[in-house]
Design a protein around this motif. Structure first.
Motif, mmCIF file in Angstrom:
data_model
loop_
_atom_site.group_PDB
_atom_site.id
_atom_site.type_symbol
_atom_site.label_atom_id
_atom_site.label_comp_id
_atom_site.label_asym_id
_atom_site.label_seq_id
_atom_site.Cartn_x
_atom_site.Cartn_y
_atom_site.Cartn_z
ATOM 1 N N LYS A 1 0.844 -1.184 0.000
ATOM 2 C CA LYS A 1 0.000 0.000 0.000
ATOM 3 C C LYS A 1 0.883 1.239 0.000
ATOM 4 C CE LYS A 1 -3.641 0.079 2.571
ATOM 5 N NZ LYS A 1 -4.530 0.021 3.744
ATOM 6 N N ALA A 2 0.551 2.209 -0.834
ATOM 7 C CA ALA A 2 1.345 3.434 -0.935
ATOM 8 C C ALA A 2 1.270 4.215 0.375
ATOM 9 C CB ALA A 2 0.839 4.282 -2.086
ATOM 10 N N ILE A 3 2.395 4.793 0.788
ATOM 11 C CA ILE A 3 2.451 5.560 2.031
ATOM 12 C C ILE A 3 3.114 6.906 1.775
ATOM 13 C CG2 ILE A 3 2.485 3.526 3.519
ATOM 14 C CD1 ILE A 3 5.452 3.831 3.778
ATOM 15 N N LEU A 4 2.804 7.871 2.635
ATOM 16 C CA LEU A 4 3.330 9.229 2.529
ATOM 17 C C LEU A 4 4.257 9.507 3.698
ATOM 18 C CD1 LEU A 4 0.056 11.173 1.580
ATOM 19 C CD2 LEU A 4 1.767 10.200 0.042
ATOM 20 N N GLN A 5 5.329 10.236 3.411
ATOM 21 C CA GLN A 5 6.280 10.662 4.429
ATOM 22 C C GLN A 5 6.058 12.151 4.683
ATOM 23 O OE1 GLN A 5 10.327 10.492 3.145
ATOM 24 N NE2 GLN A 5 11.192 10.704 5.184
ATOM 25 N N LEU A 6 5.767 12.524 5.936
ATOM 26 C CA LEU A 6 5.407 13.903 6.270
ATOM 27 C C LEU A 6 6.444 14.522 7.193
ATOM 28 C CD1 LEU A 6 1.588 13.386 7.042
ATOM 29 C CD2 LEU A 6 2.642 13.995 4.860
ATOM 30 N N SER A 7 6.767 15.771 6.887
ATOM 31 C CA SER A 7 7.570 16.591 7.785
ATOM 32 C C SER A 7 6.672 17.740 8.237
ATOM 33 C CB SER A 7 8.825 17.119 7.073
ATOM 34 O OG SER A 7 9.579 17.939 7.948
ATOM 35 N N PRO B 1 5.655 3.553 -2.965
ATOM 36 C CA PRO B 1 4.618 2.582 -3.345
ATOM 37 C C PRO B 1 4.392 1.488 -2.314
ATOM 38 C CG PRO B 1 6.645 2.172 -4.549
ATOM 39 C CD PRO B 1 6.853 3.447 -3.800
ATOM 40 N N SER B 2 5.335 1.306 -1.391
ATOM 41 C CA SER B 2 5.179 0.246 -0.399
ATOM 42 C C SER B 2 6.020 0.560 0.831
ATOM 43 C CB SER B 2 5.607 -1.107 -0.979
ATOM 44 O OG SER B 2 6.995 -1.100 -1.258
ATOM 45 N N LEU B 3 5.807 -0.220 1.863
ATOM 46 C CA LEU B 3 6.570 -0.064 3.095
ATOM 47 C C LEU B 3 8.043 -0.395 2.871
ATOM 48 C CD1 LEU B 3 6.418 0.517 6.151
ATOM 49 C CD2 LEU B 3 5.921 -1.904 6.506
ATOM 50 N N LYS C 1 11.536 1.972 3.322
ATOM 51 C CA LYS C 1 12.711 1.565 4.085
ATOM 52 C C LYS C 1 13.976 1.678 3.245
ATOM 53 C CE LYS C 1 14.970 -2.540 5.928
ATOM 54 N NZ LYS C 1 14.901 -4.006 6.060
ATOM 55 N N ARG C 2 13.912 1.218 1.992
ATOM 56 C CA ARG C 2 15.089 1.245 1.132
ATOM 57 C C ARG C 2 15.522 2.666 0.795
ATOM 58 N NH1 ARG C 2 12.742 -3.415 -2.954
ATOM 59 N NH2 ARG C 2 13.211 -5.225 -1.630
ATOM 60 N N ALA C 3 14.554 3.545 0.581
ATOM 61 C CA ALA C 3 14.878 4.907 0.177
ATOM 62 C C ALA C 3 15.385 5.766 1.332
ATOM 63 C CB ALA C 3 13.656 5.565 -0.465
ATOM 64 N N VAL D 1 1.736 8.140 6.939
ATOM 65 C CA VAL D 1 0.328 7.825 6.777
ATOM 66 C C VAL D 1 0.153 7.089 5.440
ATOM 67 C CG1 VAL D 1 -0.489 9.780 8.129
ATOM 68 C CG2 VAL D 1 -0.158 10.038 5.653
ATOM 69 N N TYR D 2 -0.929 6.301 5.357
ATOM 70 C CA TYR D 2 -1.261 5.671 4.076
ATOM 71 C C TYR D 2 -1.764 6.714 3.103
ATOM 72 C CZ TYR D 2 -0.755 1.007 6.105
ATOM 73 O OH TYR D 2 -0.242 -0.111 6.675
ATOM 74 N N ALA D 3 -1.447 6.563 1.834
ATOM 75 C CA ALA D 3 -1.890 7.513 0.806
ATOM 76 C C ALA D 3 -3.392 7.343 0.548
ATOM 77 C CB ALA D 3 -1.111 7.261 -0.478
#
Length: 380
Positions: free
Chosen positions: A330-336, A345-347, A351-353, A378-380
């Protein structure tokens, strides 16, 4: 020429005339001098055998024993070159340019350039194709993003770089009780890995790998056995990859203990140095020292060394997703704060990025933590 230790070798090669004579013997083993320009055998000698002249009527070039070799046009004495080759071939985990600079009494940049020129000479390759039982495995060489400062991880995530851009994918091949090889994989890993194995292993041989999708096509040309590491299976009868993994562990120890970090651009040269020592680990230091001169007619110029390396175009092959663990995709968003700084696109991709553990991100997504790696998720 037989030495028991570095002291005896340094004493023997302290004279430049001796070094020049030994280099000539190692280069022209049958005693017949060959012109490096036109290839004509039987050059004339003059000036106390320091210079040679080609006897070809059309060539007539003048050359010394160093022309066309790893130390052509050098300003360093041959004695320092011989000692540098002894040190890099005898030290089990290699030697850094800083240490070589102190040992030989030369500048650090000169020592760095010398080491890379010697590594170019140590790129020997396999003497013959592998047969019988061989093992293949891959590893990533390079710094982990999770070890970097949070500000660096944030910039890396915002730029949208692939986590693999910071690492080099290395394929290792080893024949049990035989030789080994290691190459940096560039471009499409799926096609290059299979092609490299086919080029270096005889057809119908027995190849052992793990269950990675890279090795799936090998069954068409080889007897292919696998071990499932994800199921904690590491040996099943005669099927295992412990030999190649043990070799990789030695290479990583040399990086951690001697160089600490290496450039992605020069990873292949460090692999060539390590593989030469690995394949000759059962012979004496003197024999390994002589073996290093078998490919001495390779010259690496400084401009070639510092030139920008062309990165081949990466071809992305679309593959059907597996139905297992769909929740991880499931796509997720990274928030600051309230600002979106990354979309993944995934969990696993997050982690890799970013280098942030996926377990920590997952706990934020489930509401069990407020943040992971300094960010909200959060989930997209």
């Amino acid at each position: 020429m037989q030495f028991k230790n570095f002291h005896e070798a340094s004493k023997y090669f302290s004279n430049e005339d001796v070094c020049r004579d030994e280099l000539a013997k190692l280069r022209w083993k049958d005693g017949i001098v060959v012109c490096p320009k036109c290839g004509t055998a039987g050059a004339y000698t003059y000036a106390n055998c320091i210079w040679y002249k080609c006897k070809s009527v059309t060539c007539k070039s003048r050359f010394s024993v160093t022309v066309g070799t790893f130390c052509e046009n050098t300003k360093l004495p041959l004695s320092k070159w011989f000692m540098g080759i002894w040190l890099i071939s005898a030290h089990k985990k290699g030697i850094s340019s800083c240490q070589l600079s102190r040992d030989l009494g030369i500048g650090r940049k000169a020592a760095w350039f010398m080491l890379h020129r010697i590594r170019e000479m140590l790129r020997t390759g396999l003497t013959k194709k592998m047969e019988g039982i061989s093992e293949a495995d891959e590893m990533y060489v390079g710094g982990s993003i999770s070890n970097k400062h949070i500000s660096v991880r944030k910039k890396y995530a915002e730029s949208g770089n692939n986590w693999q851009e910071n690492k080099s994918l290395v394929l290792g091949l080893i024949q049990r009780e035989g030789e080994a090889m290691a190459v940096v994989v560039e471009g499409d890993a799926y096609s290059q890995i299979v092609t490299t194995i086919k080029d270096n292993v005889k057809p119908n041989s027995h190849v052992m790998t793990d269950t990675h999708a890279y090795y799936s096509p090998l069954s068409a040309d080889f007897t292919h056995s696998t071990v499932n590491h994800s199921a904690n299976e590491f040996i099943r009868g005669n099927a295992y990859t412990n030999t190649i993994e043990g070799m990789f562990s030695h290479f990583k120890r040399s990086i951690y203990g001697i160089y600490h970090q290496i450039s992605k651009k020069h990873t292949q040269r460090y692999l060539d140095e390590f593989i030469m020592r690995w394949n000759s680990r059962k012979i004496s230091d003197t024999e390994r020292f002589k073996l290093a001169f078998n490919t001495m007619e390779r010259r690496l110029t400084y401009n070639m060394l510092i030139a920008e390396k062309e990165v081949p175009e990466v071809v992305i092959i679309e593959r059907a997703p597996s139905p297992r663990h769909d929740y991880l995709r499931k796509a997720i968003l990274q928030l600051s704060g309230d600002e979106v700084v990354g979309t993944y696109p995934s969990l696993k991709a997050a982690k890799r990025a970013t280098g942030i553990p996926d377990t920590n991100i997952s706990m934020v997504l489930k509401g069990k933590r407020k943040s992971a790696g300094g960010f909200k998720w959060v989930y997209a």
